[in-house]
Design a protein around this motif. Structure first.
Motif, PDB file in Angstrom:
ATOM      1  N   UNK A 281      18.830   5.659 -32.392  1.00 55.23           N
ATOM      2  CA  UNK A 281      18.409   5.746 -30.993  1.00 55.23           C
ATOM      3  C   UNK A 281      17.700   4.451 -30.596  1.00 55.23           C
ATOM      4  N   UNK A 282      18.199   3.816 -29.521  1.00 53.83           N
ATOM      5  CA  UNK A 282      17.658   2.525 -29.102  1.00 53.83           C
ATOM      6  C   UNK A 282      17.086   2.541 -27.695  1.00 53.83           C
ATOM      7  N   UNK A 283      17.475   3.501 -26.887  1.00 53.16           N
ATOM      8  CA  UNK A 283      17.049   3.544 -25.495  1.00 53.16           C
ATOM      9  C   UNK A 283      15.907   4.540 -25.356  1.00 53.16           C
ATOM     10  N   UNK A 284      14.746   4.059 -24.906  1.00 57.41           N
ATOM     11  CA  UNK A 284      13.600   4.961 -24.782  1.00 57.41           C
ATOM     12  C   UNK A 284      13.818   6.009 -23.694  1.00 57.41           C
ATOM     13  N   UNK A 285      14.769   5.765 -22.772  1.00 51.37           N
ATOM     14  CA  UNK A 285      15.057   6.754 -21.736  1.00 51.37           C
ATOM     15  C   UNK A 285      15.664   8.017 -22.327  1.00 51.37           C
ATOM     16  N   UNK A 286      16.234   7.937 -23.530  1.00 50.63           N
ATOM     17  CA  UNK A 286      16.754   9.142 -24.173  1.00 50.63           C
ATOM     18  C   UNK A 286      15.635  10.116 -24.507  1.00 50.63           C
ATOM     19  N   UNK A 287      14.440   9.608 -24.702  1.00 50.45           N
ATOM     20  CA  UNK A 287      13.298  10.476 -24.977  1.00 50.45           C
ATOM     21  C   UNK A 287      12.491  10.771 -23.715  1.00 50.45           C
ATOM     22  N   UNK A 288      12.330   9.771 -22.850  1.00 54.63           N
ATOM     23  CA  UNK A 288      11.461   9.925 -21.692  1.00 54.63           C
ATOM     24  C   UNK A 288      12.225  10.214 -20.398  1.00 54.63           C
ATOM     25  N   UNK A 289      13.557  10.107 -20.406  1.00 49.56           N
ATOM     26  CA  UNK A 289      14.336  10.409 -19.216  1.00 49.56           C
ATOM     27  C   UNK A 289      14.434   9.232 -18.263  1.00 49.56           C
ATOM     28  N   UNK A 290      15.264   9.424 -17.202  1.00 48.40           N
ATOM     29  CA  UNK A 290      15.463   8.402 -16.178  1.00 48.40           C
ATOM     30  C   UNK A 290      14.785   8.849 -14.880  1.00 48.40           C
TER      31      UNK A 290
END
Length: 672
Positions: A281-290
């Motif tokens: 997992x590289x995109x922090x939006x996968x955890x915190x959302x858009x």
């Protein structure tokens, strides 16, 4: 015909169905939501009512409100608070791992104690009827209720008794509600206070909340609202107590049961289980959302998984946390700093949701193979529970009682139709599997069962049948592994070492050679800086103590020394091969062959002192599988080794040394 023509009227925009907004309003009114969330949902509905239904934002607004209503803001599952049940579940689903089970039970016991502790509520009011009514209503929450007629009596009670929550009137004799609030904030800051009064004004409410009151309720008092308010405060205090400990991090080699024991913890508590793999997992939006301003915006994985499970207190496993990535899209590990901190995750903000969500009820468990790959601040938020490798006896029993019956059933038979003998399982363990975990053993057992199934269908075998060692060889072919150390012949300049990696313990052979040259130390085998420094230290030690070992003092002036560790395609590094390299050089320079069935581990200093190392359990068990007879370990690791299981202590013969000289006679044979 005039200069201007009448334009055609534009078609009216499609009106929203009149009952759609009312349905949303009814849902907001009936679903159990925190007040701030209810207020935001109502504001969103008002925006929709003023919006043209044909615009794209209208559909996004509908989806957002439905997502708010679906989240488990206040929905929790009931925990099973029986410790004996938890121990039984862990024992049924996992064999061995006694230290891990003990630590998990300690963690669960602290949670159970917090939930079983009775809370105490103090009701303060100078009117007897009002005080009795409030005490009777709050008493339905299964808590201890104390009463006082004024603020001074309340202070006297607080001086003697721990109180979790205070319900107090505002206007009273001696000490009023605000005076009581000020004293409580200073002397008992953990106690929450609710003010109720018939003199409800905006100024009074603002003043009370500014001074630290948890809630402000006007009279005439709705007892149901009071009871719900007290319940929320007591639930938060109980939850804060139960999750106050650090996040558990299961670390160890692959296949040792880290993920499955997390599922067992959920079964023991009878909570729902969520597993989220963070590998790659590289995109922090996968955890915190858009944020909702983006096209195709969606909530992060944390909030989405909670929405799917329907409760706000599952067991949430963040798997492979050490393999998380980082690039220009952000650093997901930084988001985990907030998620895995019990003091911060009470107000976790998902960008799509844009409202703080309380994650404090979630029981987070993480897994990792190499904890060193994690940032220091993230490691500091977790308590590490190491998973060590299984012994041969544990693997044998797990294979016979757990893995073999499971694989037999997977092929359509029962354990009565196909069974394995202990000798056949030993053949699999010694000749066809390696590693700290059970995955390779499970894979080989599955291969045997599938081949037997084919033979049964082809009428070559009949059930019931018992798998013997000869069947293992005929079905799987020539063994993949052999007793490398036991079958190797002693050679001068070649020694056996014990090392540890993320996959468990291994043995390595360190080879040395001497040739004419100009005094160079050549090192090959894809070695790291630490290993190169160990070799340089060993060479310097021997040059400064050559006479002690019977070595020509000028051996290095006209010679080159080559140190090689085979398997050059694999990177090798670590602070535990110094003694092995030194012993290989002594063997080379003295001409005394080194016993190949004697393995060493340990680092040493220029003065010859042997330093302690880690991973002893994995190294000793790897020595046992390779046929090593004697393991030479640092003396300062003796207490750690003696505290291990008897099967580990007796796996091979042990020799503890505090300096290099003590190991020479055990490792080297006389010069031929």
């Amino acid at each position: 015909m005039g200069l201007f023509t009448r334009s055609e009227p534009k078609p009216a925009a499609p009106a929203a169905e009149p009952n759609q907004h009312s349905e949303l309003r009814n849902a907001v009114a009936t679903v159990r939501l925190p007040e701030n969330v209810r207020r935001i949902a109502q504001n969103e509905i008002e925006k929709l009512e003023r919006m043209d239904p044909s615009v794209a934002e209208y559909g996004l607004g509908i989806n957002y409100i439905e997502f708010l209503l679906a989240l488990p803001w206040l929905t929790s599952s009931q925990d099973n608070l029986h410790l004996a049940h938890a121990a039984e579940v862990l024992d049924q689903e996992h064999f061995g791992l006694s230290l891990v089970k003990q630590r998990v039970l300690e963690y669960l016991a602290s949670n159970i104690t917090c939930h079983l502790r009775r809370n105490t509520v103090l009701v303060v009011d100078d009117e007897d009827i009002s005080r009795d009514n409030m005490a009777y209503s709050v008493g339905k929450l299964s808590c201890d209720v104390l009463t006082a007629s004024n603020g001074q009596e309340a202070l006297d009670i607080l001086a003697k008794t721990h109180v979790d929550c205070i319900v107090t009137d505002l206007k009273m004799q001696k000490v009023d509600g605000l005076g009581l609030l000020e004293r409580v904030r200073v002397e008992w800051p953990d106690t929450q206070l609710i003010i109720v009064t018939g003199y409800a004004t905006v100024d009074n409410a603002v003043d009370a909340l500014r001074k630290g009151a948890a809630h402000y309720l006007p009279k005439p008092l709705n007892l149901d609202i009071l009871r719900d308010t007290v319940r929320d405060i007591l639930d938060r205090k109980t939850q804060a107590c139960s999750v106050s400990g650090p996040i558990l991090c299961f670390t160890g080699p692959p296949g040792t049961g880290k993920t499955s024991i997390g599922r067992s913890v959920a079964n023991a508590l009878q909570r729902k289980f969520i597993r989220l793999s963070l590998a790659g997992m590289r995109d922090e939006a996968e955890l915190r959302g858009h944020r909702r301003t983006y096209v195709g915006a969606m909530a992060g994985r944390i909030i989405s998984e909670l929405n799917k499970c329907g409760v706000n207190n599952p067991v949430f496993m963040l798997d492979e946390i050490d393999k998380i990535g980082q690039d220009f899209r952000g650093d997901p590990a930084s988001v985990l700093l907030e998620i895995l901190d019990p003091e911060q995750n009470r107000h976790f903000l998902d960008y799509y949701l844009d409202i703080p969500f309380d994650l404090s009820r979630v029981m987070f468990i993480t897994t990792a193979n190499m904890l060193e790959n994690l940032p220091g601040p993230l490691r500091d938020r977790m308590e590490t529970i190491p998973f060590s490798c299984y012994t041969l006896g544990e693997k044998r029993r797990i294979g016979l009682e757990y893995l073999a019956p499971r694989q037999v059933r997977a092929t359509g038979y029962t354990p009565d139709d196909i069974s394995f003998t202990s000798e056949a399982m030993d053949t699999l363990l010694h000749g066809y599997t390696r590693g700290a975990g059970l995955r390779s053993l499970n894979r080989e057992i599955g291969g045997v069962c599938r081949k037997l199934n084919l033979q049964i269908l082809q009428k070559e075998r009949q059930i019931p049948l018992t798998v013997q060692p000869s069947d293992i060889h005929s079905l799987l072919g020539h063994p993949k592994y052999s007793l490398e150390a036991a079958t190797a012949k002693p050679i001068a300049g070649v020694t056996t070492g014990l090392v540890w990696s993320e996959n468990g313990g291994h043995i390595i052979f360190i080879e040395t050679a001497r040739m004419k040259g100009s005094g160079q130390l050549i090192m090959t085998g894809s070695l790291g800086d630490i290993l190169k420094e160990s070799a340089q230290t060993a060479l310097s030690y021997l040059r400064s103590n050559a006479a002690q070992f019977g070595i020509n003092e000028d051996f290095f002036e006209s010679s080159d020394i080559h140190v090689h560790i085979p398997a050059g395609a694999i990177s090798k590094d670590g602070p535990s091969a110094g003694m092995t390299i030194c012993m290989a050089l002594i063997s080379l320079l003295t001409g005394r062959p080194a016993r190949r069935d004697v393995a060493l581990t340990g680092e040493f200093t220029l003065s010859g002192r042997v330093l302690p190392v880690s991973g002893l359990r994995e190294k000793v068990l790897a020595a046992q599988q390779a046929g090593v007879r004697l393991a030479v370990l640092p003396e300062r690791n003796r207490d750690e080794m003696m505290a291990m299981d008897e099967e580990v202590r007796n796996a091979v013969e042990l020799l503890f040394v505090s300096n290099i000289e003590m190991a020479v006679e055990a490792v080297l044979l006389p010069k031929p």
